[in-house]
Design a protein around this motif. Sequence first.
Motif, PDB file in Angstrom:
ATOM      1  N   GLU A 235       0.821  -1.202   0.000  1.00 16.35           N
ATOM      2  CA  GLU A 235       0.000   0.000   0.000  1.00 16.35           C
ATOM      3  C   GLU A 235       0.862   1.261   0.000  1.00 16.35           C
ATOM      4  O   GLU A 235       0.523   2.260  -0.656  1.00 16.35           O
ATOM      5  N   THR A 236       1.969   1.222   0.712  1.00 14.59           N
ATOM      6  CA  THR A 236       2.879   2.367   0.704  1.00 14.59           C
ATOM      7  C   THR A 236       3.425   2.598  -0.703  1.00 14.59           C
ATOM      8  O   THR A 236       3.582   3.747  -1.138  1.00 14.59           O
ATOM      9  N   ALA A 237       3.677   1.524  -1.442  1.00 11.88           N
ATOM     10  CA  ALA A 237       4.202   1.642  -2.801  1.00 11.88           C
ATOM     11  C   ALA A 237       3.210   2.369  -3.716  1.00 11.88           C
ATOM     12  O   ALA A 237       3.622   3.085  -4.640  1.00 11.88           O
ATOM     13  N   ILE A 238       1.918   2.211  -3.470  1.00 11.08           N
ATOM     14  CA  ILE A 238       0.911   2.880  -4.300  1.00 11.08           C
ATOM     15  C   ILE A 238       1.043   4.394  -4.180  1.00 11.08           C
ATOM     16  O   ILE A 238       1.006   5.129  -5.171  1.00 11.08           O
ATOM     17  N   GLY A 398     -19.341   1.038  -4.810  1.00 11.55           N
ATOM     18  CA  GLY A 398     -18.150   1.865  -4.993  1.00 11.55           C
ATOM     19  C   GLY A 398     -16.952   1.041  -5.410  1.00 11.55           C
ATOM     20  O   GLY A 398     -16.116   1.480  -6.219  1.00 11.55           O
ATOM     21  N   ALA A 399     -16.843  -0.178  -4.873  1.00 16.86           N
ATOM     22  CA  ALA A 399     -15.744  -1.081  -5.257  1.00 16.86           C
ATOM     23  C   ALA A 399     -15.848  -1.463  -6.725  1.00 16.86           C
ATOM     24  O   ALA A 399     -14.839  -1.550  -7.433  1.00 16.86           O
ATOM     25  N   LEU A 400     -17.064  -1.687  -7.201  1.00 11.30           N
ATOM     26  CA  LEU A 400     -17.254  -2.026  -8.616  1.00 11.30           C
ATOM     27  C   LEU A 400     -16.890  -0.853  -9.519  1.00 11.30           C
ATOM     28  O   LEU A 400     -16.292  -1.032 -10.583  1.00 11.30           O
ATOM     29  N   ILE A 401     -17.246   0.364  -9.092  1.00 12.10           N
ATOM     30  CA  ILE A 401     -16.870   1.552  -9.853  1.00 12.10           C
ATOM     31  C   ILE A 401     -15.347   1.666  -9.933  1.00 12.10           C
ATOM     32  O   ILE A 401     -14.774   1.957 -10.999  1.00 12.10           O
ATOM     33  N   ALA A 402     -14.675   1.435  -8.806  1.00 10.88           N
ATOM     34  CA  ALA A 402     -13.215   1.472  -8.793  1.00 10.88           C
ATOM     35  C   ALA A 402     -12.631   0.434  -9.746  1.00 10.88           C
ATOM     36  O   ALA A 402     -11.669   0.714 -10.472  1.00 10.88           O
ATOM     37  N   CYS A 403     -13.213  -0.746  -9.762  1.00 11.94           N
ATOM     38  CA  CYS A 403     -12.761  -1.819 -10.649  1.00 11.94           C
ATOM     39  C   CYS A 403     -12.906  -1.397 -12.111  1.00 11.94           C
ATOM     40  O   CYS A 403     -11.983  -1.574 -12.922  1.00 11.94           O
ATOM     41  N   MET A 404     -14.057  -0.831 -12.459  1.00 12.47           N
ATOM     42  CA  MET A 404     -14.301  -0.385 -13.830  1.00 12.47           C
ATOM     43  C   MET A 404     -13.293   0.685 -14.250  1.00 12.47           C
ATOM     44  O   MET A 404     -12.733   0.640 -15.350  1.00 12.47           O
ATOM     45  N   LEU A 405     -13.055   1.650 -13.368  1.00 13.46           N
ATOM     46  CA  LEU A 405     -12.119   2.723 -13.683  1.00 13.46           C
ATOM     47  C   LEU A 405     -10.685   2.207 -13.777  1.00 13.46           C
ATOM     48  O   LEU A 405      -9.900   2.653 -14.627  1.00 13.46           O
ATOM     49  N   ASP A 406     -10.339   1.263 -12.916  1.00 13.30           N
ATOM     50  CA  ASP A 406      -9.003   0.669 -12.959  1.00 13.30           C
ATOM     51  C   ASP A 406      -8.768   0.010 -14.312  1.00 13.30           C
ATOM     52  O   ASP A 406      -7.743   0.228 -14.972  1.00 13.30           O
ATOM     53  N   LEU A 407      -9.731  -0.784 -14.751  1.00 11.50           N
ATOM     54  CA  LEU A 407      -9.606  -1.465 -16.041  1.00 11.50           C
ATOM     55  C   LEU A 407      -9.564  -0.468 -17.193  1.00 11.50           C
ATOM     56  O   LEU A 407      -8.827  -0.658 -18.169  1.00 11.50           O
ATOM     57  N   ALA A 408     -10.339   0.612 -17.093  1.00 13.14           N
ATOM     58  CA  ALA A 408     -10.342   1.629 -18.145  1.00 13.14           C
ATOM     59  C   ALA A 408      -8.978   2.316 -18.240  1.00 13.14           C
ATOM     60  O   ALA A 408      -8.451   2.535 -19.348  1.00 13.14           O
ATOM     61  N   ILE A 409      -8.401   2.654 -17.096  1.00 15.11           N
ATOM     62  CA  ILE A 409      -7.096   3.331 -17.092  1.00 15.11           C
ATOM     63  C   ILE A 409      -6.016   2.406 -17.651  1.00 15.11           C
ATOM     64  O   ILE A 409      -5.181   2.814 -18.471  1.00 15.11           O
ATOM     65  N   ILE A 410      -6.033   1.154 -17.224  1.00 13.62           N
ATOM     66  CA  ILE A 410      -5.041   0.190 -17.720  1.00 13.62           C
ATOM     67  C   ILE A 410      -5.175   0.028 -19.227  1.00 13.62           C
ATOM     68  O   ILE A 410      -4.183   0.049 -19.965  1.00 13.62           O
ATOM     69  N   ASN A 411      -6.405  -0.096 -19.697  1.00 12.27           N
ATOM     70  CA  ASN A 411      -6.640  -0.292 -21.127  1.00 12.27           C
ATOM     71  C   ASN A 411      -6.223   0.930 -21.939  1.00 12.27           C
ATOM     72  O   ASN A 411      -5.500   0.810 -22.939  1.00 12.27           O
ATOM     73  N   ASN A 412      -6.658   2.100 -21.502  1.00 12.40           N
ATOM     74  CA  ASN A 412      -6.405   3.315 -22.283  1.00 12.40           C
ATOM     75  C   ASN A 412      -4.946   3.761 -22.236  1.00 12.40           C
ATOM     76  O   ASN A 412      -4.507   4.531 -23.092  1.00 12.40           O
ATOM     77  N   SER A 413      -4.208   3.285 -21.234  1.00  9.11           N
ATOM     78  CA  SER A 413      -2.768   3.605 -21.161  1.00  9.11           C
ATOM     79  C   SER A 413      -1.911   2.480 -21.724  1.00  9.11           C
ATOM     80  O   SER A 413      -0.688   2.503 -21.577  1.00  9.11           O
ATOM     81  N   LYS A 414      -2.584   1.489 -22.318  1.00 10.15           N
ATOM     82  CA  LYS A 414      -1.889   0.324 -22.876  1.00 10.15           C
ATOM     83  C   LYS A 414      -1.029  -0.395 -21.832  1.00 10.15           C
ATOM     84  O   LYS A 414       0.095  -0.832 -22.100  1.00 10.15           O
ATOM     85  N   GLY A 415      -1.578  -0.472 -20.619  1.00 11.54           N
ATOM     86  CA  GLY A 415      -0.907  -1.219 -19.555  1.00 11.54           C
ATOM     87  C   GLY A 415       0.179  -0.447 -18.834  1.00 11.54           C
ATOM     88  O   GLY A 415       0.860  -1.012 -17.972  1.00 11.54           O
ATOM     89  N   MET A 416       0.323   0.840 -19.129  1.00 15.77           N
ATOM     90  CA  MET A 416       1.390   1.623 -18.514  1.00 15.77           C
ATOM     91  C   MET A 416       0.974   2.233 -17.182  1.00 15.77           C
ATOM     92  O   MET A 416       1.812   2.559 -16.346  1.00 15.77           O
ATOM     93  N   GLN A 417      -0.333   2.431 -16.974  1.00 11.20           N
ATOM     94  CA  GLN A 417      -0.828   3.048 -15.750  1.00 11.20           C
ATOM     95  C   GLN A 417      -2.048   2.288 -15.242  1.00 11.20           C
ATOM     96  O   GLN A 417      -2.622   1.446 -15.947  1.00 11.20           O
ATOM     97  N   SER A 418      -2.442   2.611 -14.004  1.00 15.02           N
ATOM     98  CA  SER A 418      -3.621   1.997 -13.405  1.00 15.02           C
ATOM     99  C   SER A 418      -4.256   2.993 -12.449  1.00 15.02           C
ATOM    100  O   SER A 418      -3.810   4.149 -12.339  1.00 15.02           O
ATOM    101  N   LEU A 419      -5.271   2.557 -11.735  1.00 16.44           N
ATOM    102  CA  LEU A 419      -5.905   3.416 -10.736  1.00 16.44           C
ATOM    103  C   LEU A 419      -4.896   3.822  -9.663  1.00 16.44           C
ATOM    104  O   LEU A 419      -5.038   4.885  -9.046  1.00 16.44           O
ATOM    105  N   ASP A 420      -3.882   3.004  -9.425  1.00 18.12           N
ATOM    106  CA  ASP A 420      -2.817   3.352  -8.480  1.00 18.12           C
ATOM    107  C   ASP A 420      -2.254   4.744  -8.792  1.00 18.12           C
ATOM    108  O   ASP A 420      -2.031   5.558  -7.893  1.00 18.12           O
ATOM    109  N   ASP A 421      -2.012   4.994 -10.070  1.00 17.90           N
ATOM    110  CA  ASP A 421      -1.390   6.258 -10.470  1.00 17.90           C
ATOM    111  C   ASP A 421      -2.317   7.434 -10.215  1.00 17.90           C
ATOM    112  O   ASP A 421      -1.873   8.508  -9.792  1.00 17.90           O
ATOM    113  N   ALA A 422      -3.612   7.231 -10.437  1.00 23.73           N
ATOM    114  CA  ALA A 422      -4.587   8.288 -10.169  1.00 23.73           C
ATOM    115  C   ALA A 422      -4.667   8.592  -8.679  1.00 23.73           C
ATOM    116  O   ALA A 422      -4.741   9.759  -8.264  1.00 23.73           O
TER     117      ALA A 422
END
Length: 596
Positions: A235-238, A398-422
């Motif tokens: 978690e600290t790494a995030i 809210g957890a499902l919304i987070a999951c959807m956004l995580d997958l969207a970020i990963i997809n749109n960044s071509k695997g370079m970023q995730s919800l962690d970065d946001a």
Amino acid sequence: MIKQLLKPFLFISIIFMAITAQAQNSANIAFKVSFTEPQAHYADVEMTISNIKKDEITVKMPTWAPGSYLIREFSKNIESFAVNANKTSVPFEKVAKNAWKIKTKGKNAITITYRVYSFEVSVRTSYVDASHAFLSPTGIFMYVDGSLGEPSTVTIEPFTGWAKVSTGLQPIPDKAFTYYAKNFDWLFDSPIEVGNQDVFEFMAAGVRHEVAMVNAGEYDKEKLKRDMAKIVEKETAIFGENPNKYYVFIVHHFNAGGGGLEHLNSTVLGASRNAYSDPKRYQSFLGLVAHEYFHLWNVKRLRPIALGPFNYDEENYTTNLWIAEGFTAYYDNLIVQRISKYTPDEFVNLIQSDYNAVHNQLGNKSQPLSESSFDAWIKQYRPNENSSNTTISYYNKGALIACMLDLAIINNSKGMQSLDDAMRFAYNEFYKNKNRGYTDLEFKAVLEKYAGDNLDQFYADFINGTKDLDFNKYLNYAGLKISERQALKQPSLGVTMSKTDKTEIATVTRNSAAWNAGLNVKDEIIAINGDRTQDAINYISKLAVNDEADFLISRDGLLKTIKVKLTASASKTMQIQQLENVSATQKTVLEKWLSL
């Protein structure tokens, strides 16, 4: 080299002790807590206020505990309130449910004494008995109105035979069980455990962690140290940093227990004392640890703007608990998966369970997620027999919304970023750079920045509206899909029965057979079709859809017959599966998501 290192360390230690002593001397408010009758569940509090400059002051007791969004009226537990100066009684008047006005003219210092009845078992309320004392600060300590920014000291006088105090408050050197709080927000966010708890420590992310295990439990300390440390590191790494140098876990053990409450540098957890040897229950405990520790950043520092500075007198409304709690509920299981305590399949099954819970709750069609957050004060912690028809939890949706956004970020960044970065960006932007909470639009802008897409329609449909989640769109990014399992249509009455009296109706589902026919909560089902029964659900399962059945019920002592036409169950069991043909891009998203 060792001697050279010791010199700066010694210098820093001396400065720390000097600052602490100076802070102690500058604190005009000092508390002392003792326990003259712990077996009767009392904490005795003495509050000394010095350097008074006003003719009258008002002291108040908070009405709620941050992190638990319900007015709890802690002042109801106060008794024997008295004020004196130099052993002479000082006049006062109770002016509100949680406020006392004290005539201080001519008094430089006063001492207030009161007792707190403490006999409610939860992570957010104080509990005292002959074996230990758990002090939840918002229900123990008062504050001077208008002086929440003032520092204070707290001295604990353990009862005879008690030897330990565990708290995130800063200890004052050379003063046994005496602690310093730089302001009342810190004091109110620092629970205190007093007794003979089993204490062990571990280091992780450069932070010393104390674990205080209260009451007996069948736990393996070394295993807990390893697994909890892994959670802390992940978690600290995030977020890129850990904001504390010291952190305390207070774990209360019960025959059956659960729940947790986050604090600025500590948490209180409820656990079953026999859960540690069961693999599934141990996974759940680690999920609880991960959830409350994630709050160290998400809500305690990265927070909705309404959640700090706090108003302890009344509700602090926000529409963003789906972020504060829902995103945390997503990350707790994800973190346990990242430390390999859940397999990827087990983690996906947990997402599947959340989806089924949300999809099958009729309140999802009635209450938007933002409204669920705003109304937490009157609905989340006060459910009734109709809540499932009218409300939705900001935790699992809210957890499902987070999951959807995580997958969207990963997809749109071509695997370079995730919800962690946001989350890391938001933490730095609002907590560290702007030193304040975020607004609805500001957090939305962060999500748009990382998703690379406008989220107006997403918010309109899924946050501020009640449209069904377009979950397949986001699962497809990872080569997955969710679909209904094939199932036989079973007749359904649409009720749940009381846990204590299996013949009494506990809830009625909207638009179900029971709802349409007029069966009510608290109706006692005596017989169906002339057959005496004490298990209505089992009896109905042997009938068919569209069958009619005569229910003999007792309602408020009067017998009544109601004809019910059985309908098919509206609940669906959805299952997440892999798509048949998965592209290289989808594999990349899946691997990034599950850290494969």
